[in-house]
Design an enzyme around this catalytic site. Structure first.
Site, mmCIF file in Angstrom:
data_model
loop_
_atom_site.group_PDB
_atom_site.id
_atom_site.type_symbol
_atom_site.label_atom_id
_atom_site.label_comp_id
_atom_site.label_asym_id
_atom_site.label_seq_id
_atom_site.Cartn_x
_atom_site.Cartn_y
_atom_site.Cartn_z
ATOM 1 N N GLU A 30 1.248 38.315 110.684
ATOM 2 C CA GLU A 30 0.685 39.480 110.007
ATOM 3 C C GLU A 30 1.708 40.601 109.887
ATOM 4 O OE1 GLU A 30 -3.872 40.805 110.011
ATOM 5 O OE2 GLU A 30 -2.826 41.417 111.834
ATOM 6 N N LYS A 74 -10.676 40.008 101.425
ATOM 7 C CA LYS A 74 -11.876 40.782 101.731
ATOM 8 C C LYS A 74 -12.478 41.381 100.475
ATOM 9 C CE LYS A 74 -10.525 42.144 106.437
ATOM 10 N NZ LYS A 74 -10.275 43.292 107.343
ATOM 11 N N HIS A 123 3.755 13.728 120.296
ATOM 12 C CA HIS A 123 3.303 12.450 119.740
ATOM 13 C C HIS A 123 2.628 12.632 118.382
ATOM 14 C CE1 HIS A 123 4.123 10.390 123.587
ATOM 15 N NE2 HIS A 123 3.808 11.579 124.107
#
Length: 412
Positions: free
Chosen positions: A268, A403, A289
């Site tokens: 951010e 948003k 793995h």
């Protein structure tokens, strides 16, 4: 003995020494450019004199409740969650809410709370973010069906901006309101009430945690060759050479939530203006793995930072069993701590020799002091690193784009 951090580098290097004076200049000059968001730089200022109040509230909660629900998203819960997951709760059990829009997950949270005595800490800086706002409504109703107004006042703490609707609700309902520290962005709140209250409720030592932050703060202030600046210089030097993905790795699974905090902090702060080092994380040895093949032989755009601990706080030797003839007799009597450290050392060596520059940040043990030191180091490094990239490490305008679109769909 205090668990001090040590940083070292392996494989392809960057000219970190060349960048250290620039790191010093940028850190010391932040006040001229970003004065309204630097409340985190001094851990004591970040706490705003609330440590004793936090400790007292945590004690009160532990007398009446066994479970704390923390309602918050992103920077409102990641730091505390990282510490509690790493250390384990010794006081109240902590349940995390306000961080998803999944009906299934919220329903599961409510089921977790059934039969428990509950307290709640709601953290919402501007009380406009959908996840914590909607969860607070659901959890408020859940608690009001079980506790009267007097009990609710004892059990609920609200943290937000003074003058916000959340502040007004605290006054209307008689809840304790702890102000969200104004000059601090959410992802830099590790030493504020946002982080301290859940950590204290979990029964952890916030004095040691704060001291770890303060001691690292002193290193950053007094020494140019400190872990934060060395880390920022290393990763930016490599970015200039085309390494634009950083893998944070640890052989301690309990560090996964801390890694998520780190991912938010750097993602951010740096990902803007078409720039930034992409932050990813792996928990080894399991992820060796899966993603390990790519790290070893994939595109050479990676750098890798290991969070390491010398003493993991447990003793568990492999028992001898000659009769099994299972091929693992070479492990007889070996402690798993030794085996884990050997796997880490081998991984760093293999990845570095394969062309992935590696850094290792090591603490003596996992404790509150070490975590406080690590958190402050990473925040200071991020503040400098973003500026070295040429971006503002304290805003996040890109987060607002989804948003606005979401609110339009929902008819706000």
């Amino acid at each position: 003995m205090k668990s001090r951090l040590k940083i070292e580098f392996f494989g392809q290097g960057a000219d970190t020494a060349r960048l250290l004076p620039e790191c010093r200049r940028l850190f010391d000059g932040m006040g001229r450019k970003y004065e309204n968001v630097l409340g985190w730089v001094d851990c004591r200022q970040a706490a705003q004199g609330q440590v004793q109040r936090v400790l007292e509230k945590a004690r009160q909660w532990r007398d009446i409740a066994d479970t704390l629900v923390v309602v918050g998203v992103g920077g409102s819960n990641q730091a505390a969650r990282g510490v509690i997951d790493a250390m384990g709760a010794r006081g109240m059990n902590v349940v995390w809410a306000g961080n998803t829009l999944s009906a299934y997950e919220l329903r599961r949270t409510l089921e977790q709370l059934e039969g428990h005595s509950i307290a709640m800490h709601v953290i919402a800086k501007n009380f406009e973010t959908l996840e914590p706002g909607s969860h607070y409504r659901v959890l408020r109703r859940f608690m009001e069906e079980r506790y009267d107004e007097r009990e609710m006042a004892r059990r609920v703490v609200l943290t937000g901006t003074e003058g916000s609707r959340l502040h007004e609700m605290a006054k209307e309902r008689g809840h304790l309101f702890l102000p969200f520290p104004g000059p601090i962005g959410g992802r830099y709140t590790a030493f504020t009430v946002v982080g301290l209250l859940p950590i204290a409720a979990a029964g952890l030592d916030i004095d040691a945690y704060m001291q770890g932050g303060l001691d690292m703060q002193a290193q950053v202030a007094q020494r140019e060759d400190n872990p934060a600046f060395r880390y920022a210089a290393w990763r930016n030097g490599l970015y200039a050479e085309g390494k634009n993905i950083e893998m944070l790795a640890s052989f301690e699974p309990r560090f996964e939530r801390m890694a998520r905090w780190w991912r938010q902090l750097f993602g951010e702060s740096e990902g803007k203006d078409g720039k930034g080092i992409f932050p990813a994380y792996s928990i080894y040895s399991e992820d060796l793995h899966s993603i390990g093949q790519y790290v070893q032989e994939g595109e050479r755009r990676l750098m890798e930072t290991f969070i390491s601990v010398r003493d993991d706080g447990a003793v568990l030797p492999v028992p001898a069993d000659a009769a099994a003839r299972d091929g693992f007799d070479y492990l007889d009597g070996r402690d798993f701590t030794f085996i884990n450290c050997a796997a880490e050392e081998a991984t760093i060596r293999a990845h570095a020799e394969g062309g992935v520059p590696c850094a290792r940040i090591e603490a003596e043990r996992v404790d509150e002091y070490a975590l406080g030191s690590l958190y402050y180091m990473m925040m200071a490094a991020c503040a400098v690193s973003g500026q070295l990239l040429g971006v503002n490490p304290f805003d996040q305008e890109g987060v607002e784009a989804y948003k606005r679109s979401m609110f339009a769909i929902l008819g706000k």
